[in-house]
Design a protein around this motif. Structure first.
Motif, PDB file in Angstrom:
ATOM      1  N   ILE A  36     -26.664 -12.081  -4.735  1.00 34.26           N
ATOM      2  CA  ILE A  36     -25.821 -11.508  -3.336  1.00 34.26           C
ATOM      3  C   ILE A  36     -24.428 -12.125  -3.388  1.00 34.26           C
ATOM      4  O   ILE A  36     -23.688 -11.479  -3.052  1.00 34.26           O
ATOM      5  CB  ILE A  36     -26.783 -11.947  -2.296  1.00 34.26           C
ATOM      6  N   ALA A  37     -24.271 -13.365  -3.544  1.00 30.39           N
ATOM      7  CA  ALA A  37     -22.933 -14.083  -3.444  1.00 30.39           C
ATOM      8  C   ALA A  37     -22.139 -13.487  -4.488  1.00 30.39           C
ATOM      9  O   ALA A  37     -20.883 -13.175  -4.131  1.00 30.39           O
ATOM     10  CB  ALA A  37     -23.162 -15.572  -3.998  1.00 30.39           C
ATOM     11  N   HIS A  38     -22.414 -13.315  -5.891  1.00 38.06           N
ATOM     12  CA  HIS A  38     -21.481 -12.424  -6.677  1.00 38.06           C
ATOM     13  C   HIS A  38     -21.253 -11.111  -6.306  1.00 38.06           C
ATOM     14  O   HIS A  38     -19.969 -10.708  -6.390  1.00 38.06           O
ATOM     15  CB  HIS A  38     -22.326 -12.187  -8.169  1.00 38.06           C
ATOM     16  N   ALA A  39     -22.124 -10.313  -5.767  1.00 39.83           N
ATOM     17  CA  ALA A  39     -21.931  -8.972  -5.371  1.00 39.83           C
ATOM     18  C   ALA A  39     -20.901  -9.036  -4.273  1.00 39.83           C
ATOM     19  O   ALA A  39     -19.992  -7.903  -4.135  1.00 39.83           O
ATOM     20  CB  ALA A  39     -23.168  -8.349  -5.024  1.00 39.83           C
ATOM     21  N   LEU A  40     -21.023  -9.908  -3.413  1.00 43.11           N
ATOM     22  CA  LEU A  40     -20.201  -9.744  -2.141  1.00 43.11           C
ATOM     23  C   LEU A  40     -18.938 -10.813  -2.104  1.00 43.11           C
ATOM     24  O   LEU A  40     -18.347 -10.958  -0.998  1.00 43.11           O
ATOM     25  CB  LEU A  40     -20.956 -10.143  -0.893  1.00 43.11           C
ATOM     26  N   ASN A  41     -18.782 -11.205  -3.353  1.00 38.09           N
ATOM     27  CA  ASN A  41     -17.835 -12.409  -3.738  1.00 38.09           C
ATOM     28  C   ASN A  41     -17.634 -13.651  -2.586  1.00 38.09           C
ATOM     29  O   ASN A  41     -16.730 -13.818  -2.000  1.00 38.09           O
ATOM     30  CB  ASN A  41     -16.268 -11.654  -3.317  1.00 38.09           C
ATOM     31  N   LEU A  42     -18.884 -14.250  -2.433  1.00 37.58           N
ATOM     32  CA  LEU A  42     -19.257 -15.409  -1.619  1.00 37.58           C
ATOM     33  C   LEU A  42     -19.791 -16.324  -2.536  1.00 37.58           C
ATOM     34  O   LEU A  42     -20.048 -16.343  -3.452  1.00 37.58           O
ATOM     35  CB  LEU A  42     -20.184 -14.760  -0.344  1.00 37.58           C
ATOM     36  N   GLY A  43     -19.641 -17.729  -1.645  1.00 37.20           N
ATOM     37  CA  GLY A  43     -20.108 -18.744  -2.472  1.00 37.20           C
ATOM     38  C   GLY A  43     -21.629 -18.545  -2.454  1.00 37.20           C
ATOM     39  O   GLY A  43     -22.272 -18.324  -1.320  1.00 37.20           O
ATOM     40  N   GLU A  44     -22.512 -19.149  -3.390  1.00 37.21           N
ATOM     41  CA  GLU A  44     -23.875 -19.104  -3.297  1.00 37.21           C
ATOM     42  C   GLU A  44     -24.664 -19.993  -2.425  1.00 37.21           C
ATOM     43  O   GLU A  44     -25.475 -19.685  -1.739  1.00 37.21           O
ATOM     44  CB  GLU A  44     -24.332 -19.442  -4.707  1.00 37.21           C
ATOM     45  N   VAL A  45     -23.809 -21.036  -2.274  1.00 36.06           N
ATOM     46  CA  VAL A  45     -24.245 -22.071  -1.163  1.00 36.06           C
ATOM     47  C   VAL A  45     -24.092 -21.596   0.189  1.00 36.06           C
ATOM     48  O   VAL A  45     -24.916 -21.724   1.021  1.00 36.06           O
ATOM     49  CB  VAL A  45     -23.738 -23.377  -1.355  1.00 36.06           C
ATOM     50  N   LEU A  46     -23.048 -20.768   0.490  1.00 34.99           N
ATOM     51  CA  LEU A  46     -22.778 -20.211   1.759  1.00 34.99           C
ATOM     52  C   LEU A  46     -23.901 -19.205   1.885  1.00 34.99           C
ATOM     53  O   LEU A  46     -24.446 -19.288   3.357  1.00 34.99           O
ATOM     54  CB  LEU A  46     -21.450 -19.569   1.864  1.00 34.99           C
ATOM     55  N   VAL A  47     -24.171 -18.551   1.138  1.00 37.66           N
ATOM     56  CA  VAL A  47     -25.136 -17.338   1.220  1.00 37.66           C
ATOM     57  C   VAL A  47     -26.567 -17.844   1.494  1.00 37.66           C
ATOM     58  O   VAL A  47     -27.403 -17.509   2.506  1.00 37.66           O
ATOM     59  CB  VAL A  47     -25.264 -16.593   0.117  1.00 37.66           C
ATOM     60  N   ARG A  48     -26.949 -19.227   0.721  1.00 40.74           N
ATOM     61  CA  ARG A  48     -28.250 -19.712   1.138  1.00 40.74           C
ATOM     62  C   ARG A  48     -28.265 -20.231   2.501  1.00 40.74           C
ATOM     63  O   ARG A  48     -29.359 -20.241   3.244  1.00 40.74           O
ATOM     64  CB  ARG A  48     -28.348 -20.771   0.087  1.00 40.74           C
ATOM     65  N   LYS A  49     -27.347 -20.900   3.128  1.00 42.26           N
ATOM     66  CA  LYS A  49     -27.272 -21.413   4.342  1.00 42.26           C
ATOM     67  C   LYS A  49     -27.262 -20.142   5.466  1.00 42.26           C
ATOM     68  O   LYS A  49     -28.015 -20.358   6.282  1.00 42.26           O
ATOM     69  CB  LYS A  49     -26.008 -21.989   4.492  1.00 42.26           C
ATOM     70  N   ASP A  50     -26.635 -19.069   5.234  1.00 46.44           N
ATOM     71  CA  ASP A  50     -26.711 -18.151   6.042  1.00 46.44           C
ATOM     72  C   ASP A  50     -28.217 -17.427   6.326  1.00 46.44           C
ATOM     73  O   ASP A  50     -28.599 -17.302   7.356  1.00 46.44           O
ATOM     74  CB  ASP A  50     -25.770 -16.915   5.657  1.00 46.44           C
ATOM     75  N   LEU A  51     -28.714 -17.333   5.071  1.00 47.96           N
ATOM     76  CA  LEU A  51     -30.012 -16.843   5.177  1.00 47.96           C
ATOM     77  C   LEU A  51     -30.954 -17.834   5.739  1.00 47.96           C
ATOM     78  O   LEU A  51     -32.137 -17.205   6.070  1.00 47.96           O
ATOM     79  CB  LEU A  51     -30.399 -16.275   3.574  1.00 47.96           C
TER      80      LEU A  51
END
Length: 204
Positions: A36-51
């Motif tokens: 998800i992070a790669h596809a949306l150009n975001l940090g993986e840690v940020l994505v995990r925190k959001d979810l």
């Protein structure tokens, strides 16, 4: 709005949901936070925190079950709870918003538009009636409207806002280029297109 989630995180959740739904159409079963992070150009840690604000639970080595993650996001965003919304100001911007069909994806039913122009009152746009703004207060109560979109000129925006607040609306999306004064706890998102373009221009 969910009180325990940062505004920026909340704003990213619909982005995740829209992306994940495209994967579901392709038949994917699992998705990782890294993907998800790669596809949306975001940090993986940020994505995990959001979810983590949702009820979704990742699994070791496979990530999230895609269908479960989509359901968790829809639940958190209230997509399964129908909410009536109205639009005030059926000009060119209002017309474009009325023609947009994506509200239903989030459980929002844009039930009517309001204007003071006699030439517009009584007509409809994409099946949405344009009603006389004079009936706004009564209609909000009758239709249990909790969301509103303001597309009126700046000089009328505060008056419209005050009427909506008094009628029982709980949150609004404001396209008028003015900062609205609202009671404590009332939710407003201001959408100043020119200001956002100016921000983009400064980045060039």
């Amino acid at each position: 709005m969910k009180s325990n989630i940062p505004v920026m995180s909340l704003q990213r959740l619909p982005v995740y949901l829209n992306y994940l739904k495209t994967l579901a159409k392709d038949g994917d079963k699992y998705i990782s936070s890294g993907a998800i992070a790669h596809a949306l150009n975001l940090g993986e840690v940020l994505v995990r925190k959001d979810l983590a604000y949702t009820s979704a639970q990742g699994r070791t080595r496979v990530g999230y079950v895609l269908s479960e993650l989509i359901s968790a996001l829809e639940e958190y965003l209230g997509c399964n709870d129908k909410k009536n919304a109205i639009l005030i100001g059926a000009g060119e911007l209002g017309y474009a918003i009325l023609c947009y069909g994506g509200f239903k994806n989030y459980g929002i039913d844009l039930v009517a538009a309001y204007d003071s122009n006699p030439e517009k009152i009584g007509k409809s746009v994409s099946g949405k009636p344009i009603r006389d703004v004079a009936s706004l207060d009564d209609d909000v109560k009758k239709m249990a409207v909790k969301l509103a979109v303001i597309c009126v000129p700046a000089q009328y925006a505060q008056e419209v806002c005050d009427r909506l607040v008094a009628s029982g609306v709980k949150a609004m999306l404001n396209f008028a280029p003015v900062i609205l004064q609202t009671p404590e706890g009332f939710s407003v998102i201001n959408m100043d297109v020119a200001a956002n373009l100016a921000i983009l221009s400064s980045m060039i």
